[in-house]
Scaffold this active site. Structure first.
Site, mmCIF file in Angstrom:
data_model
loop_
_atom_site.group_PDB
_atom_site.id
_atom_site.type_symbol
_atom_site.label_atom_id
_atom_site.label_comp_id
_atom_site.label_asym_id
_atom_site.label_seq_id
_atom_site.Cartn_x
_atom_site.Cartn_y
_atom_site.Cartn_z
ATOM 1 N N GLY A 43 0.824 -1.212 0.000
ATOM 2 C CA GLY A 43 0.000 0.000 0.000
ATOM 3 C C GLY A 43 0.856 1.258 0.000
ATOM 4 O O GLY A 43 0.549 2.231 -0.696
ATOM 5 N N LEU A 44 1.945 1.220 0.770
ATOM 6 C CA LEU A 44 2.846 2.388 0.803
ATOM 7 C C LEU A 44 3.425 2.646 -0.595
ATOM 8 O O LEU A 44 3.410 3.767 -1.085
ATOM 9 C CB LEU A 44 3.982 2.125 1.815
ATOM 10 N N ASP A 54 -0.007 7.296 2.054
ATOM 11 C CA ASP A 54 -0.469 5.944 2.390
ATOM 12 C C ASP A 54 -1.603 6.058 3.405
ATOM 13 O O ASP A 54 -1.530 5.529 4.507
ATOM 14 C CB ASP A 54 0.732 5.149 2.955
ATOM 15 N N ASP A 83 -4.751 -2.877 3.381
ATOM 16 C CA ASP A 83 -5.017 -1.879 4.430
ATOM 17 C C ASP A 83 -6.087 -2.422 5.388
ATOM 18 O O ASP A 83 -5.940 -3.517 5.900
ATOM 19 C CB ASP A 83 -5.433 -0.541 3.811
ATOM 20 N N GLU A 110 -5.346 -5.150 8.006
ATOM 21 C CA GLU A 110 -4.802 -4.764 9.306
ATOM 22 C C GLU A 110 -5.907 -4.254 10.224
ATOM 23 O O GLU A 110 -6.887 -3.673 9.761
ATOM 24 C CB GLU A 110 -3.690 -3.716 9.123
ATOM 25 N N LYS A 116 -6.700 4.460 7.127
ATOM 26 C CA LYS A 116 -5.517 4.074 7.907
ATOM 27 C C LYS A 116 -4.371 5.075 7.691
ATOM 28 O O LYS A 116 -4.405 5.907 6.772
ATOM 29 C CB LYS A 116 -5.087 2.648 7.560
ATOM 30 N N ASN A 118 0.061 5.031 7.660
ATOM 31 C CA ASN A 118 1.190 4.107 7.634
ATOM 32 C C ASN A 118 1.694 3.865 9.046
ATOM 33 O O ASN A 118 1.779 4.786 9.869
ATOM 34 C CB ASN A 118 2.309 4.659 6.734
ATOM 35 N N ARG A 155 -3.453 -8.885 9.965
ATOM 36 C CA ARG A 155 -2.268 -8.157 10.425
ATOM 37 C C ARG A 155 -2.558 -7.485 11.762
ATOM 38 O O ARG A 155 -3.532 -6.741 11.882
ATOM 39 C CB ARG A 155 -1.889 -7.127 9.363
ATOM 40 N N HIS A 186 3.398 -6.865 13.089
ATOM 41 C CA HIS A 186 4.206 -5.727 12.656
ATOM 42 C C HIS A 186 4.838 -5.027 13.860
ATOM 43 O O HIS A 186 4.241 -4.978 14.941
ATOM 44 C CB HIS A 186 3.342 -4.731 11.884
HETATM 45 C C1 SPV Z 1 3.186 -1.498 3.161
HETATM 46 O O1 SPV Z 1 4.139 -1.928 2.513
HETATM 47 O O2 SPV Z 1 2.414 -0.659 2.720
HETATM 48 C C2 SPV Z 1 2.968 -1.964 4.513
HETATM 49 C C3 SPV Z 1 4.101 -2.288 5.340
HETATM 50 O O3 SPV Z 1 1.837 -1.965 4.949
HETATM 51 S S1 SPV Z 1 4.460 -0.863 6.236
HETATM 52 O O4 SPV Z 1 4.703 0.215 5.329
HETATM 53 O O5 SPV Z 1 5.632 -1.218 6.993
HETATM 54 O O6 SPV Z 1 3.342 -0.576 7.107
HETATM 55 MG MG MG Z 2 0.595 -0.849 3.925
#
Ligand code: SPV
Ligand code: MG
Length: 539
Positions: A43-44, A54, A83, A110, A116, A118, A155, A186
């Site tokens: 997602g990021l 994000d 997400d 998650e 959401k 990040n 998650r 996480h």
């Molecule tokens: C992503 O890659 O978007 C994730 C992992 O959710 S993190 O960025 O570490 O939350």
């Molecule tokens: Mg993400």
């Protein structure tokens, strides 16, 4: 093995497996080529490649679109970072349905609130979803999947949000109970202690994935020893792209030239390879045969055009200028437009006056005592062993490009273009009338039509139209064409006066079929001064 089976196998294998992040079709392909067995659709990274945050700023359908590109170009499974499921249980159900339609192998959701944020941005302030509500979402996802192997990973963000190990474990139990196929724990710490403690307590009741972005320095053997199922390298291609794009952009900006970067970036051929451009070329050979057999043209332009009197005193009629451009330049431009670049012009009268660039020339220096078949023979001699199809035309016939396109599309060995309307006109000087197997009609539209005879003196009732001067010859019959031209040339009368209709009739006599393509108008044979005036109106 299906993509869902592959992902399921990664999750449940006894080894530590790895997913690498991708954020579009190209990066997904690069992940696969590197040898990875699966892709993390981060997602990021996906939001970042669009230049947005994000924080669910991009819509879920936009994410789906990227996933479709990623899935179409790869054979390994994609696990979507989904997400929070983009809404409540109901949105979750629809998401699963749409992911399955795109052959996405699984989704990770998650336990936070929509929209959401990040996990690495003020994680401690982030709100978790109520456990019962999140369990409902997991159940809804599992009930929505139509493929039993589709994977749903829950998650846990309890460590990110500062609730500690016991809350994380409580949630793990509940999510396993709700039907999750695996967990992702996480942590934002620079050391792996939190996730290791979780894993020790959890005892692998369900396989566990980790994202070692912050605790990247931990040796991978530790993850292996602790029995984690999957390590996700979650954003590294995106970050690599940023590093390289910044470096290259700055360099080009400063240098105002490309010398310092050319050998530091891939050649365009590598981009073409990643796009699988070769497959398209191959498919074109299979599905677009006639258009993709290379085609050359021969234009007959040896005669003076005596009808033009003084105008052709120092140049042949194909070089008569109208609106600033010689007739021949206008004609060859049309050939160029349909992709015929290789054009040979047969010159004779005032040959030095025909000097346009990008053309090949063959000279018929005996033009005064010979017919046009001698000109053609001289040009064909150069191409008889060619693998290119050939279009033969006149240097004084203007046409619209669709007429050439029609000729290019036929697969017949010989084909001519006939104007069906021209038969009604006042006779011209030596008109090349044709009688065909069918007159122009609705029937001739779907039944192949063949030439029966071409001549200037056909009975009125037999005339189906006027030949436009265009003949297509496929490369497979260039050698017989040359033989027939030579045989005709051996006859003194033909040597002196042989014209294209003689060739056509000789081909028919030898049982060659000449396909007829009917048109009505959109061409102009420049035979007399009046025609020159019409040229101005020729679109
Ligand atoms: C992503 O890659 O978007 C994730 C992992 O959710 S993190 O960025 O570490 O939350
Ligand atoms: Mg993400």
């Amino acid at each position: 093995m299906s993509k869902t089976q592959q992902l399921r196998q990664l999750l449940y294998s006894q080894n530590l497996e790895f997913l690498l992040e991708a954020h579009n079709g190209l990066s997904a392909k690069i992940v696969e080529e590197a040898g990875f067995k699966g892709i993390w659709a981060s997602g990021l990274s996906i939001s970042a490649q669009w230049g947005v945050r994000d924080s669910n700023e991009a819509s879920w359908t936009q994410i789906l679109e990227v996933l479709e590109f990623m899935s179409d170009v790869t054979n390994i499974p994609i696990l979507l970072d989904g997400d929070t499921g983009y809404g409540n249980f109901n949105n979750m159900r629809r998401l699963v349905k749409k992911l399955e339609q795109r052959d996405i192998a699984g989704v990770c959701i998650e336990d936070k609130q929509f929209p959401k944020t990040n996990s690495f941005i003020n994680g401690k302030t982030q709100l978790l979803a109520p456990i019962d509500e999140f369990c409902g979402k997991i159940k809804a996802a599992k009930d929505a999947q139509s493929n039993d192997d589709f994977v749903v990973i829950a998650r846990i963000e309890a460590l990110i949000a500062g609730w500690g190990l016991s809350e994380a474990l409580k949630r793990a139990e509940a999510y396993a109970e709700a039907g999750a196929d695996g967990l992702l724990i996480h942590s934002a710490l620079a050391i792996p202690d939190e996730v290791l403690a979780f894993q020790k307590a959890w005892q692998n009741q369900l396989p566990v994935a980790i994202v070692p972005t912050k605790y990247y320095a931990t040796p991978t053997t530790i993850f292996r020893e602790f029995g984690f199922a999957i390590a996700i390298w979650a954003n590294h291609l995106l970050r690599a792209a940023v590093t390289n794009m910044q470096t290259v952009a700055e360099r080009i900006y400063q240098d105002q030239n490309l010398l310092n970067i050319e050998d530091k970036i891939v050649p365009v051929s590598e981009v073409f390879r990643l796009q699988n451009a070769a497959e398209l070329l191959e498919a074109e050979r299979q599905y677009l045969p006639s258009r993709h057999t290379p085609v050359r043209a021969i234009l007959l332009a040896a005669s003076r055009g005596v009808e033009f009197g003084e105008l052709t005193a120092d140049k042949p009629k194909c070089m008569l200028t109208l609106q600033g451009q010689p007739l021949l330049a206008q004609i060859t431009a049309t050939y160029h437009k349909v992709g015929i670049k290789n054009i040979t012009v047969v010159r004779g009268y005032q040959k030095a006056a025909i000097n346009l660039p990008q053309l090949c020339y063959v000279d018929n220096d005996e033009y005064e005592g010979t017919g046009e078949l001698v000109s053609l023979l001289k040009a064909v001699a150069n191409v008889a062993s060619d693998s290119q199809n050939l279009i033969i035309g006149y240097g004084d016939v203007l046409l619209k490009q669709h007429i050439l396109q029609l000729l290019l599309e036929t697969s017949s060995d010989f084909a001519i273009v006939v104007d069906a309307k021209e038969r009604d006109r006042t006779p011209r000087i030596r008109p090349d009338y044709v009688r065909c197997s069918l007159p122009n009609s609705t029937q001739s539209f779907y039944t192949p039509v063949y030439l029966e005879v071409m001549g200037s003196t056909l009975p009125e009732s037999e005339i189906c139209g006027l030949w436009t001067g265009l003949l297509k010859v496929s490369h497979t019959v260039l050698a017989p064409l040359q033989t027939i031209l030579k045989t005709l040339d051996d006859c003194p009368e033909m040597h002196a006066q042989g014209r294209m209709p003689h060739l056509m009739n000789a081909l028919i006599a030898q049982n060659y079929k000449i396909e007829v393509i009917y048109i009505t108008g959109h061409w102009l044979d420049i035979d007399e001064i009046e025609d020159i005036l019409k040229m101005g109106k020729f679109p």
